[in-house]
Design an enzyme around this catalytic site. Structure first.
Site, PDB file in Angstrom:
ATOM      1  N   HIS A  92       0.836  -1.213   0.000  1.00 50.03           N
ATOM      2  CA  HIS A  92       0.000   0.000   0.000  1.00 50.03           C
ATOM      3  C   HIS A  92       0.865   1.255   0.000  1.00 50.03           C
ATOM      4  O   HIS A  92       2.060   1.207   0.298  1.00 50.03           O
ATOM      5  CB  HIS A  92      -0.911   0.020   1.229  1.00 50.03           C
ATOM      6  CG  HIS A  92      -0.184   0.085   2.540  1.00 50.03           C
ATOM      7  ND1 HIS A  92       0.439  -1.005   3.116  1.00 50.03           N
ATOM      8  CD2 HIS A  92       0.050   1.120   3.379  1.00 50.03           C
ATOM      9  CE1 HIS A  92       1.007  -0.649   4.252  1.00 50.03           C
ATOM     10  NE2 HIS A  92       0.799   0.640   4.436  1.00 50.03           N
ATOM     11  N   ASP A  94       0.450   5.205   1.777  1.00 50.13           N
ATOM     12  CA  ASP A  94      -0.303   5.639   2.950  1.00 50.13           C
ATOM     13  C   ASP A  94      -1.205   6.837   2.696  1.00 50.13           C
ATOM     14  O   ASP A  94      -0.784   7.815   2.077  1.00 50.13           O
ATOM     15  CB  ASP A  94       0.657   5.950   4.100  1.00 50.13           C
ATOM     16  CG  ASP A  94       0.807   4.743   4.998  1.00 50.13           C
ATOM     17  OD1 ASP A  94      -0.120   4.461   5.764  1.00 50.13           O
ATOM     18  OD2 ASP A  94       1.828   4.049   4.877  1.00 50.13           O
ATOM     19  N   HIS A 247       4.615  -0.151   0.066  1.00 55.39           N
ATOM     20  CA  HIS A 247       5.350  -0.945   1.053  1.00 55.39           C
ATOM     21  C   HIS A 247       4.467  -2.018   1.675  1.00 55.39           C
ATOM     22  O   HIS A 247       3.241  -1.950   1.620  1.00 55.39           O
ATOM     23  CB  HIS A 247       5.987  -0.046   2.121  1.00 55.39           C
ATOM     24  CG  HIS A 247       5.026   0.834   2.839  1.00 55.39           C
ATOM     25  ND1 HIS A 247       4.522   1.989   2.289  1.00 55.39           N
ATOM     26  CD2 HIS A 247       4.468   0.725   4.069  1.00 55.39           C
ATOM     27  CE1 HIS A 247       3.704   2.564   3.155  1.00 55.39           C
ATOM     28  NE2 HIS A 247       3.636   1.809   4.235  1.00 55.39           N
ATOM     29  N   ARG A 262       7.029   6.285  13.959  1.00 57.74           N
ATOM     30  CA  ARG A 262       7.007   6.867  12.616  1.00 57.74           C
ATOM     31  C   ARG A 262       6.633   8.342  12.646  1.00 57.74           C
ATOM     32  O   ARG A 262       5.700   8.744  13.339  1.00 57.74           O
ATOM     33  CB  ARG A 262       5.950   6.115  11.798  1.00 57.74           C
ATOM     34  CG  ARG A 262       6.046   6.355  10.325  1.00 57.74           C
ATOM     35  CD  ARG A 262       4.933   5.641   9.588  1.00 57.74           C
ATOM     36  NE  ARG A 262       3.719   6.436   9.629  1.00 57.74           N
ATOM     37  CZ  ARG A 262       2.588   6.101   9.016  1.00 57.74           C
ATOM     38  NH1 ARG A 262       2.495   4.967   8.359  1.00 57.74           N
ATOM     39  NH2 ARG A 262       1.532   6.880   9.077  1.00 57.74           N
TER      40      ARG A 262
HETATM   41  C1  SIN Z   1       3.513   1.004   7.457  1.00 55.96           C
HETATM   42  O1  SIN Z   1       2.810   0.287   6.762  1.00 55.96           O
HETATM   43  O2  SIN Z   1       3.467   2.236   7.403  1.00 55.96           O
HETATM   44  C2  SIN Z   1       4.484   0.372   8.427  1.00 55.96           C
HETATM   45  C3  SIN Z   1       5.441  -0.550   7.793  1.00 55.96           C
HETATM   46  C4  SIN Z   1       6.014  -1.518   8.783  1.00 55.96           C
HETATM   47  O3  SIN Z   1       5.444  -1.721   9.868  1.00 55.96           O
HETATM   48  O4  SIN Z   1       7.037  -2.130   8.470  1.00 55.96           O
END
Ligand code: SIN
Length: 271
Positions: A92, A94, A247, A262
């Protein structure tokens, strides 16, 4: 600063301390590397939450995550454990249901399982470039409907008062139309801009046509040849451009705990 390119996207960056970037030059150098490699990995950084959000702010105004429980937060803790199993194992981009989806993410490993829990990024630019001229021409004429609710809906249905909350959310975040092929504001390069979380449909196509086209494009985006994979360590920071990459968080470590933090940089209107 040393940069070691990895696959069609991705580079390992060493000899840099992200806690002490020495002024605009190093920020610009890192921004140039993001534009070139799209995903950068920095080892042994060990930033706390404030340091991570301050780092992200060097690259642009913060993106605040519209959250379901606490209304807004600019540091997001992503934790999965025996009670909250991994859930981000779908490719996806974000928050593309917003008019201005986030541009950059800074994700740091905090608690990493002994094995597993890698993240994979794929290059939506290489995916676009791999298509025939006729297919590219067709895709360039199309727009897609993106919606936050498309992803969040199943979560509301599990809640008490979920229906009321859903209506409120729907009012705050109505669906939005974005071009299917996006042009990067720094590099001018084109990429596919569709993802399984937030892209509901291709506008102007019949439902079955839209589903078939999206499913074909997801297959292209997810080709292993267009991907790079990170094995996390605590203190590793991954920085990526959300405009032109997708990702996937590999869900192979349950019931172990995995915690990351994050911060994000705001983006612009998609064009
Ligand atoms: C995400 O999908 O933003 C996080 C990626 C992850 O947890 O590795």
């Amino acid at each position: 600063m040393n940069i070691k390119p990895l696959n069609v996207l991705g580079a390992e960056v060493s000899n840099v301390d992200l806690k002490a970037l020495s002024g605009r030059n190093s920020v610009q150098e890192i921004q140039d590397a993001i534009d070139k490699y799209k995903v950068l990995f920095f080892r042994d950084q060990n930033l706390d939450g404030d340091e991570l959000t301050n780092l992200a702010k060097e690259f642009g105004p913060p993106f605040v995550q519209p959250a379901l429980s606490e209304k807004y937060q600019d540091l997001l803790v992503i934790e999965t454990n025996s009670e909250k199993p991994p859930y981000l194992n779908t490719f996806h981009q974000d928050m593309t249901g917003l008019e201005e989806p986030p541009a950059l993410f800074f994700l740091e490993g905090v608690i990493i399982p002994d094995s597993g829990g890698d993240t994979i990024w794929s290059c939506n630019e290489t995916a676009y470039e791999s298509l025939s001229t006729s297919m590219k021409e067709f895709l360039n004429t199309l727009n897609c409907k993106h919606s936050l609710l498309y992803y969040y809906e199943p979560i509301f249905s599990k809640w008490e008062h979920g229906q009321e909350k859903k209506l409120e959310f729907q009012k705050d975040f109505p669906p939005i139309s974005h071009p299917l092929v996006r042009t990067h504001p720094h590099t001018g390069k084109k990429c596919l801009f569709v993802n399984k979380f937030f892209t509901e449909s291709v506008e102007g196509l019949k439902e079955d046509e839209s589903k078939a086209l999206l499913s074909f494009l997801y297959g292209v985006i997810e080709k292993p040849e267009f991907c790079v994979r990170l094995k996390w360590e605590s203190g590793t920071i991954a920085v990526w451009d959300n405009r032109c990459t997708s990702h996937y968080a590999v869900a192979d470590y349950y019931p172990e705990t995995r915690r990351l933090q994050r911060a994000a940089v705001a983006g612009e209107k998609v064009s």
